[in-house]
Scaffold this motif. Structure first.
Motif, PDB file in Angstrom:
ATOM      1  N   THR A  19       0.825  -1.210   0.000  1.00 22.09           N
ATOM      2  CA  THR A  19       0.000   0.000   0.000  1.00 22.09           C
ATOM      3  C   THR A  19       0.856   1.256   0.000  1.00 22.09           C
ATOM      4  OG1 THR A  19      -0.118   0.113   2.430  1.00 22.09           O
ATOM      5  CG2 THR A  19      -1.782  -1.223   1.306  1.00 22.09           C
ATOM      6  N   VAL A  20       2.163   1.082   0.251  1.00 19.76           N
ATOM      7  CA  VAL A  20       3.096   2.214   0.277  1.00 19.76           C
ATOM      8  C   VAL A  20       3.827   2.334  -1.052  1.00 19.76           C
ATOM      9  CG1 VAL A  20       5.112   3.191   1.423  1.00 19.76           C
ATOM     10  CG2 VAL A  20       3.402   1.943   2.763  1.00 19.76           C
ATOM     11  N   ASP A  21       4.482   1.259  -1.449  1.00 19.24           N
ATOM     12  CA  ASP A  21       5.173   1.231  -2.748  1.00 19.24           C
ATOM     13  C   ASP A  21       5.003  -0.159  -3.358  1.00 19.24           C
ATOM     14  OD1 ASP A  21       6.975  -0.054  -0.984  1.00 19.24           O
ATOM     15  OD2 ASP A  21       8.261   1.710  -0.868  1.00 19.24           O
ATOM     16  N   GLU A  22       5.898  -1.082  -3.024  1.00 17.44           N
ATOM     17  CA  GLU A  22       5.781  -2.449  -3.521  1.00 17.44           C
ATOM     18  C   GLU A  22       5.859  -3.415  -2.353  1.00 17.44           C
ATOM     19  OE1 GLU A  22       7.650  -3.396  -7.595  1.00 17.44           O
ATOM     20  OE2 GLU A  22       9.015  -1.916  -6.711  1.00 17.44           O
ATOM     21  N   ALA A  23       5.196  -4.551  -2.516  1.00 22.64           N
ATOM     22  CA  ALA A  23       5.210  -5.562  -1.462  1.00 22.64           C
ATOM     23  C   ALA A  23       6.626  -6.047  -1.192  1.00 22.64           C
ATOM     24  CB  ALA A  23       4.330  -6.744  -1.869  1.00 22.64           C
ATOM     25  N   THR A  50      12.872   3.533   3.096  1.00 19.89           N
ATOM     26  CA  THR A  50      12.353   3.894   1.771  1.00 19.89           C
ATOM     27  C   THR A  50      13.090   3.207   0.630  1.00 19.89           C
ATOM     28  OG1 THR A  50      13.793   5.835   1.725  1.00 19.89           O
ATOM     29  CG2 THR A  50      11.543   6.145   2.554  1.00 19.89           C
ATOM     30  N   ILE A  51      13.955   2.273   0.954  1.00 15.29           N
ATOM     31  CA  ILE A  51      14.682   1.570  -0.104  1.00 15.29           C
ATOM     32  C   ILE A  51      13.696   0.782  -0.964  1.00 15.29           C
ATOM     33  CG2 ILE A  51      15.098  -0.526   1.269  1.00 15.29           C
ATOM     34  CD1 ILE A  51      17.865  -0.647  -0.063  1.00 15.29           C
ATOM     35  N   GLY A  52      13.963   0.685  -2.241  1.00 10.16           N
ATOM     36  CA  GLY A  52      13.068  -0.011  -3.156  1.00 10.16           C
ATOM     37  C   GLY A  52      13.180  -1.518  -3.035  1.00 10.16           C
ATOM     38  N   ARG A  53      12.226  -2.208  -3.627  1.00  7.98           N
ATOM     39  CA  ARG A  53      12.190  -3.668  -3.606  1.00  7.98           C
ATOM     40  C   ARG A  53      13.392  -4.244  -4.328  1.00  7.98           C
ATOM     41  NH1 ARG A  53       7.617  -7.989  -4.107  1.00  7.98           N
ATOM     42  NH2 ARG A  53       8.549  -9.571  -5.447  1.00  7.98           N
ATOM     43  N   GLU A  63      16.046  -6.213   1.900  1.00  5.36           N
ATOM     44  CA  GLU A  63      14.629  -6.492   1.656  1.00  5.36           C
ATOM     45  C   GLU A  63      13.897  -6.807   2.955  1.00  5.36           C
ATOM     46  OE1 GLU A  63      11.248  -6.596  -0.646  1.00  5.36           O
ATOM     47  OE2 GLU A  63      13.274  -5.865  -1.103  1.00  5.36           O
ATOM     48  N   ALA A  64      14.543  -7.543   3.839  1.00  4.45           N
ATOM     49  CA  ALA A  64      13.922  -7.856   5.130  1.00  4.45           C
ATOM     50  C   ALA A  64      13.662  -6.584   5.925  1.00  4.45           C
ATOM     51  CB  ALA A  64      14.806  -8.809   5.922  1.00  4.45           C
ATOM     52  N   GLY A  65      14.511  -5.585   5.724  1.00  8.29           N
ATOM     53  CA  GLY A  65      14.333  -4.306   6.419  1.00  8.29           C
ATOM     54  C   GLY A  65      13.117  -3.538   5.939  1.00  8.29           C
ATOM     55  N   ARG A  66      12.553  -3.907   4.803  1.00  5.29           N
ATOM     56  CA  ARG A  66      11.368  -3.228   4.281  1.00  5.29           C
ATOM     57  C   ARG A  66      10.084  -3.686   4.960  1.00  5.29           C
ATOM     58  NH1 ARG A  66       9.878  -4.263  -0.678  1.00  5.29           N
ATOM     59  NH2 ARG A  66       8.972  -2.196  -1.020  1.00  5.29           N
ATOM     60  N   CYS A  67      10.143  -4.814   5.684  1.00  3.20           N
ATOM     61  CA  CYS A  67       8.955  -5.337   6.361  1.00  3.20           C
ATOM     62  C   CYS A  67       8.484  -4.342   7.419  1.00  3.20           C
ATOM     63  CB  CYS A  67       9.272  -6.684   7.007  1.00  3.20           C
ATOM     64  SG  CYS A  67       7.912  -7.376   7.957  1.00  3.20           S
ATOM     65  N   LEU A  68       7.195  -4.066   7.445  1.00  2.00           N
ATOM     66  CA  LEU A  68       6.622  -3.099   8.389  1.00  2.00           C
ATOM     67  C   LEU A  68       6.271  -3.728   9.725  1.00  2.00           C
ATOM     68  CD1 LEU A  68       4.263  -1.229   5.899  1.00  2.00           C
ATOM     69  CD2 LEU A  68       6.519  -0.514   6.685  1.00  2.00           C
ATOM     70  N   SER A  69       6.475  -5.035   9.859  1.00  5.18           N
ATOM     71  CA  SER A  69       6.228  -5.734  11.125  1.00  5.18           C
ATOM     72  C   SER A  69       4.842  -5.421  11.667  1.00  5.18           C
ATOM     73  CB  SER A  69       7.301  -5.365  12.158  1.00  5.18           C
ATOM     74  OG  SER A  69       7.312  -6.257  13.240  1.00  5.18           O
TER      75      SER A  69
END
Length: 977
Positions: A452-456, A832-835, A865-871
Motif C-alpha cells: 500500500t506504500v510502494d511495492e510488497a 524507503t529503499i526499493g524492492r 529487503e527484510a528491512g522493508r517489512c513493516l512488522s
C-alpha cells in the motif's frame, strides 16, 4: 477400526434395589453441599460410580472411617472388631480397597527413609475425597495388558468426569487466588521464571523433586485414559505423564498405579511435556509445602484445567505469574497462540490506527465485580481457546497464506542473519520452502501492507534464499520428532498415504514429525506428483524437489514408487497388512476435452499428460505448429514447454479477456516475452481432421461472455465470427479430472460434483471411517501451498483417528486468521529503499532452456529487503485469561513473551479441610465489590462459540444421557436415603 462409544451409560444409575451402604458412603465422601445435606440418590455419580467396583464389605469398612484421616491397622481392627483369625482376610480386603483406589495409605513415621519399605502392618490407611482421590484412582491401573478395570467398568470414566464438575458448579467464582485447597494448581515452566525476581521455592518444579528425591514415581494419566473411554481423547499416550512424589509415589508403585523413576527421568518427562505444550500442575489440597503429585496436562482432556476453563474462573488454576509480550521483539509468528492452553494469547496488530491510537483489545470478564452464573460458563472452551486472532485482524501475510506461515518471523530471522532458525520456523508450516520459493502464487505478497506504500516485500525471494540450505546435505534442516509419549520413540500404528504429491508428502512429513513412520504409495516412478510431473523444470528443477523429499526420508518416511493402489495392491490388502488409516491424495491426474466435433482426432493431447511426458524427456521434439486451448497457468506451462520442445507458431486461445484470464500477470508477461501469441476471447468450435484422422486445424468462435449474471460458467458466442487456425498439435488445458482406477472399489466413499469424494470439511474423513482425502482430489486443482496446508491438517486427523477414543474435532485449531484493516493504519516511518530483485542468469537462454534462469537474492539484498517489512502483527496477551503456565515462552523463538510474578497471592497453598473457610472469606469480600453489579436478566444460558454463533448450554454428565436419567426417575429408581 471400530469407533469408541461416546456415551457410557452407568449400569448402576437408577438401581431399583440400591445398596444402602453405597448410598451412605457416597454421602460421606462427597463434598457436594446439597448431597451432603440431603443425601445421595441412585442417579448421582457418588452412588453409581462407587457401585461399579465397591463391595458391601468394602463400604462397611470405609463407613467407619473419617475422610482424609489416617488410621493404623490396629485402629481398623478395633473399629471393625476383627478377631485374630480374621486378620488375613481383612488385610486382603484392605489391599483390594487400596488397589482399586478407595483407600490410600502411607507409612508415616514408620518409614525408614534410608532403608527398606516397612510391611503392610506399618501402613496408615486413609479414605480419600473423590477428587483428587478415589474417583481419579479408580481410573488408574498400570498392567502389561493395559487398564483392565476401565475396560470392564467404563462407567468409572464418567464417574471421574462428573466428580470434577458437580462439586464445583456454582462455586468456582468464589474461589480465591491460590485455589483454596481445591484440586490442582498450575506451576510454571521453570526456565520461564529463572530470571524473575522474588520467586519462592514452591513455584519451582525442581524444588519439589529435590524435596521428594528418592520417592518419585510416574503412572497412568487418569484424565487421558478416562476421556478416551468417553470418546473425547486427545491422542496422547496416557502412560507416564503424572508424577507422584513422597508417600503417594510408594503407594502407586505398590498398588499397580505407577513405578519409580529418578529425578533425572522426571525432568526429562517435564521437558517432553513442554515440547508437546502440556501444562505442569501440582496438587493443592494438603497445605503449605506439601504436595503428592505433579501432572503434565493436555487441556483437551484435563479435568483439573477444566475447572478454570469451563467455569471461566482463572483463580481455580492460575499460578503467580502472567505472560507479557514485548511488542518490539514480537513478530506475530503465532506459535505462542497455537499452544496457549487458556486461549489467553491471540494475534493482533502492532501498527496504530490512522488517528494514532493503539488498537484496544477486549479483556476476559472476571467474577470479582460481577454476578456470576452459568451464562458465564464456556462449554466450548477447548475450541474457543484455539481461536487464533482478534476480530480486528493481524499480519496480512500470515492471514493470506493458505499455510499461515510465520512470514514476519522468518523475515526477522533473515534480517538478523539467522538463516537456519528462519528455515526451522518456515518448516513448522511448510515442508517445501525451496519449492514454494520458486512456484508459489504469492498470496502473502498480494496482501502485504508494504504494497500500500510502494511495492510488497519480496517475501518469496527471501524464503527461496533461506531454503537454499535444504538443497545441500550439510545444511539441510531435519526437524526433531515430537511424540506425545514417554514410552515410545515412534508410534506403532501404520498409516498409508496414497499419492506422493504435495498434499500426500506434506501429510507424511507432519505425521513423521509427530512420531509415525508413514508409507507413501506412488504409482509413478518418482515422488512429487505435479511438482515433479506437472511443473516445468524452467520453473522448478527436479533436484530441488528431490532435495526436500530427502528430508522426509531422513524423518523415517518410506516412499514406494511404481505402486498403484487399486491395481498392484488394494486398500483391503493393506488393511490386512496392519494399516489403520489411509490418506488419499492422488490429485487430478486426468484432463478434459470439450465435447466438440473432431475431439477424437490424432494429435490431440491433454495438459497433464503432455507435461508429464515432457518432464520425462526434455530431448523429445515437437514438430509442427501448436495450439494450446486454455488461459490458466497450466495452459501457459504447456505453451512455454511446447516452445522449448521445438513447436512452431505456438499460440494460446482462451475464452477470457486478457484482464480476466486466470493466468497470473507474471506468467502472461513471460509468455509474451517468449514470443508466444495469446488470443483472448476465443473458444473451440470444431477440430478439423484429415482422411487419416489427424488434426490439421481448430475452428474457434468468438466468445462474447464467459459467465451468466449469477456468476456461473455459461459461455456465449458470436456464432458467425469464426477463425480457423491450422496446426499439427492441439493441447487442451481447460480443466482436470480425477482418475480413481480401482482404488475405491468396494468402499463406502460417496461422491458429488461428478467424482469428487464427499468428506468432512474439517477432518477430511469420508463415509469410510479409515479413509481420508485431501489436496486437489478433494478441493479441485489448486496451488502447491494449498495442498501443503491440506496435508498438514490431514496429518492431525490421521493421528487422532488411529488412537481409539480420540475426538477428531475437540480442541482443534481451525486455522482461521483475519487480515488487519490496511485502510485504517498509520505508518510513522519506514525504510524507503526499493524492492530488491534477484535478476536472471544471462548464461542461460531463459526463453528456450529447461534450466531455471532465475537467480537468488544476494545476502546483502536479503538484509535490505527484510528491512522493508513493516512488522504489522504482534501477539496480545489477555492477562485476565492467562494461567501463568509459561508454555508460550517455550515456543517463542524471539524471546518476546515472558512471565512476570504479578499475582504472588496465587502461590498460597491450603488444606482441603479449610476450603470453605477460604471461600467464605473471599466470597464476603467479593460480595461487597459486586453489591451494585446488575444481574443479567434471566435468559437461556449461552456462550459465544468459535464461529461467533450463540450456542445454548446443555448441562448433562459427559457420557450420561438425559434420557436415561429421566427414565430412571420416572420409573421410581430414586429416593433420597
Amino acid at each position: 477400526m471400530p469407533e469408541m462409544s461416546k456415551a457410557v451409560i452407568p449400569p448402576h444409575m437408577g438401581d431399583k434395589r440400591p445398596s444402602e451402604k453405597i448410598l451412605k458412603l457416597g454421602k460421606k465422601i462427597t463434598d457436594v453441599a446439597a448431597h451432603k445435606l440431603k443425601g445421595v440418590t441412585v442417579n448421582d455419580p457418588e452412588y453409581w460410580g462407587l457401585a461399579e467396583i465397591v463391595t458391601e464389605e468394602m463400604a462397611d469398612i470405609a463407613l467407619k472411617m473419617k475422610v482424609r484421616r489416617h488410621y493404623k491397622i490396629e485402629e481398623l481392627w478395633k473399629m471393625n472388631k476383627i478377631e485374630e483369625h480374621q486378620k488375613a482376610h481383612f488385610q486382603k480386603v484392605l489391599d483390594e480397597m487400596s488397589y482399586i483406589g478407595l483407600l490410600e495409605y502411607d507409612y508415616g513415621n514408620n518409614y525408614d527413609h534410608n532403608g527398606a519399605i516397612p510391611g503392610p502392618t506399618d501402613r496408615r490407611y486413609c479414605l480419600p475425597m473423590f477428587v483428587p482421590g478415589s474417583a481419579e484412582l479408580f481410573n488408574m491401573e498400570e498392567t502389561p495388558e493395559g487398564n483392565k478395570r476401565l475396560k470392564e467398568h467404563p462407567a468409572l470414566a464418567s464417574f471421574f468426569e462428573r466428580m470434577t464438575f458437580i462439586p464445583l458448579d456454582g462455586i468456582t467464582h468464589m474461589v480465591p487466588p491460590g485455589g483454596a485447597g481445591i484440586g490442582m494448581h498450575v506451576i510454571p515452566v521453570e526456565k520461564a521464571i529463572s530470571m524473575e525476581n522474588g520467586t519462592i521455592d514452591l513455584e519451582h518444579i525442581s524444588y519439589w523433586l529435590k524435596k521428594y528425591e528418592g520417592h518419585i514415581g510416574v503412572g497412568q494419566c487418569s484424565c487421558r485414559v478416562s476421556r478416551e473411554v468417553l470418546g473425547e481423547g486427545c491422542g496422547d499416550d496416557e502412560m507416564n505423564w503424572c508424577i507422584g512424589v513422597g508417600d503417594f509415589a510408594d503407594y502407586c508403585r505398590e498398588t499397580g498405579k505407577g513405578h519409580d523413576i529418578t529425578y533425572e527421568e522426571a525432568m526429562e518427562i517435564f521437558r517432553k511435556a513442554e515440547d508437546n505444550g502440556f501444562v505442569h500442575q501440582i496438587t493443592n489440597i494438603d497445605g503449605e509445602n506439601k504436595i503428592f503429585g505433579i501432572c503434565n496436562c493436555n487441556v483437551n482432556v484435563c479435568n483439573a484445567l477444566r475447572t478454570s476453563q469451563l467455569f471461566n474462573t482463572p483463580n481455580m488454576s492460575r499460578s503467580a505469574f502472567t505472560a507479557r509480550v514485548e511488542r518490539d521483539k514480537c513478530v506475530a509468528c503465532g506459535k505462542c497462540v497455537e499452544y496457549c492452553p487458556a486461549g489467553a494469547v491471540k494475534l493482533g496488530q502492532k501498527l496504530c490506527a490512522k488517528d494514532g491510537r493503539e488498537v484496544q483489545y477486549p479483556k476476559h470478564e472476571l467474577p470479582d465485580r460481577l454476578v456470576w452464573g452459568r451464562d458465564k460458563y464456556d462449554e466450548d472452551y477447548r475450541d474457543n481457546n484455539r481461536i487464533n486472532c482478534y476480530e480486528t485482524g493481524t499480519s496480512p501475510c500470515k492471514a493470506a497464506c493458505p499455510a499461515h506461515i510465520a512470514v514476519q518471523g522468518y523475515i526477522r530471522k533473515a534480517k538478523e542473519g539467522k538463516y537456519r532458525e528462519a528455515l526451522a520456523l518456515i518448516k513448522k508450516d511448510n515442508p517445501f520452502p525451496a519449492v514454494c520459493g520458486r512456484v508459489c502464487n504469492r498470496r502473502c505478497e498480494m496482501a502485504c501492507t508494504r504494497g500500500t506504500v510502494d511495492e510488497a516485500v519480496a517475501i518469496d525471494d527471501i524464503k527461496k534464499f533461506i531454503a537454499e540450505q535444504d538443497l545441500h546435505e550439510e545444511t539441510r534442516y531435519v526437524p526433531p520428532v515430537v511424540i506425545a509419549s514417554n514410552r515410545l520413540t515412534r508410534w506403532d500404528q501404520k498409516i498409508a498415504v496414497i499419492g506422493a504429491g504435495p498434499a500426500g508428502l506434506s501429510c507424511a512429513y507432519y505425521l513423521a514429525v509427530k512420531g509415525y513412520r508413514p508409507v507413501v504409495f506412488e504409482k509413478h516412478a518418482r515422488p512429487g506428483g505435479m511438482m515433479t510431473y506437472g511443473i516445468p523444470s524452467y520453473k522448478l528443477e527436479k533436484d530441488v524437489i528431490e532435495a526436500e523429499i530427502q528430508v522426509l526420508r531422513e524423518l523415517g518416511v518410506e516412499i514406494r514408487g511404481g505402486v498403484e493402489v487399486g491395481r498392484d495392491v488394494t486398500i483391503g490388502e493393506l488393511r490386512e497388512q496392519g494399516y489403520q488409516a489411509f490418506y488419499l491424495a492422488i490429485g487430478c491426474q486426468g484432463g478434459k476435452i470439450p465435447d466438440i466435433p473432431g475431439k477424437d482426432a490424432r494429435g490431440i493431447d491433454i495438459a497433464v499428460r503432455f507435461l508429464r511426458h515432457a518432464s520425462e524427456n526434455h530431448g523429445q521434439k515437437l514438430n509442427g505448429r501448436v495450439v494450446v486451448v486454455g488461459g490458466g497457468n497450466v495452459a501457459v506451462d504447456c505453451a512455454r514447454t511446447a516452445s522449448r520442445l521445438g513447436g512452431k507458431n505456438v499460440a494460446m486461445f482462451c475464452l477470457e479477456s486478457r484482464e480476466t484470464m486466470p493466468a497470473s500477470e507474471e506468467e502472461i508477461r513471460e509468455t509474451l516475452d517468449e514470443e508466444i501469441a495469446i488470443h483472448n476471447g476465443w473458444g473451440p468450435k470444431e477440430i478439423l481432421k484429415d482422411e487419416n484422422g489427424k488434426a490439421w486445424a481448430v475452428v474457434f468462435q468468438k466468445c462474447t461472455s464467459v459467465f451468466d449474471k449469477d456468476g456461473r460458467f455459461d459461455p456465449q458466442y458470436a456464432k458467425d465470427e469464426l477463425m480457423t487456425v491450422e496446426c499439427e498439435h492441439v493441447i487442451f488445458a481447460v480443466g482436470q479430472s480425477i482418475e480413481w482406477g480401482n482404488l475405491l472399489e468396494g468402499s463406502r466413499v460417496e461422491f458429488w460434483h461428478g467424482n469428487y469424494p464427499v468428506a468432512d470439511a474439517l477432518t477430511y474423513q469420508t463415509k469410510e471411517p479409515d479413509i481420508f482425502v485431501g489436496g486437489d482430489v478433494y478441493s479441485g486443482p489448486k496451488f502447491v501451498i494449498d495442498a501443503i496446508e491440506a496435508g498438514k491438517n490431514a496429518a492431525e486427523s490421521l493421528h487422532r483417528y488411529v488412537h481409539p477414543g480420540t475426538s477428531l474435532t475437540i480442541g482443534r485449531n481451525r486455522r482461521d486468521f483475519r487480515e488487519l484493516d490496511k485502510d485504517n493504519i498509520r505508518l510513522d516511518g519506514y525504510d524507503t529503499i526499493g524492492r530488491q530483485e534477484a535478476g536472471m542468469d544471462h548464461q542461460i537462454d531463459h526463453r528456450h532452456s529447461f534450466r531455471d534462469a532465475r537467480k537468488l537474492l544476494t545476502e546483502e539484498q536479503v538484509h535490505l529487503e527484510a528491512g522493508r517489512c513493516l512488522s504489522c502483527g504482534a501477539s496480545v496477551v489477555d492477562e485476565n485469561k492467562c494461567i501463568g503456565c509459561g508454555i508460550c515462552t517455550t515456543k517463542c523463538e524471539f524471546d518476546a513473551i515472558k512471565l512476570h510474578r504479578d499475582h504472588p497471592e496465587c502461590s498460597k497453598m491450603c488444606r482441603s479441610e479449610d476450603k470453605f473457610k477460604e471461600i467464605g472469606a473471599y466470597a464476603a469480600g467479593k460480595a461487597l465489590k459486586s453489591v451494585f453489579a446488575k444481574k443479567p436478566e434471566g435468559k437461556r444460558s449461552a456462550v459465544k462459540t468459535s464461529a461467533g454463533a450463540k450456542k445454548p448450554i446443555v448441562r448433562r454428565p459427559s457420557g450420561v444421557t438425559v434420557k436415561k436419567v429421566k427414565q430412571a426417575r420416572a420409573s421410581g429408581k430414586n429416593g433420597r436415603k
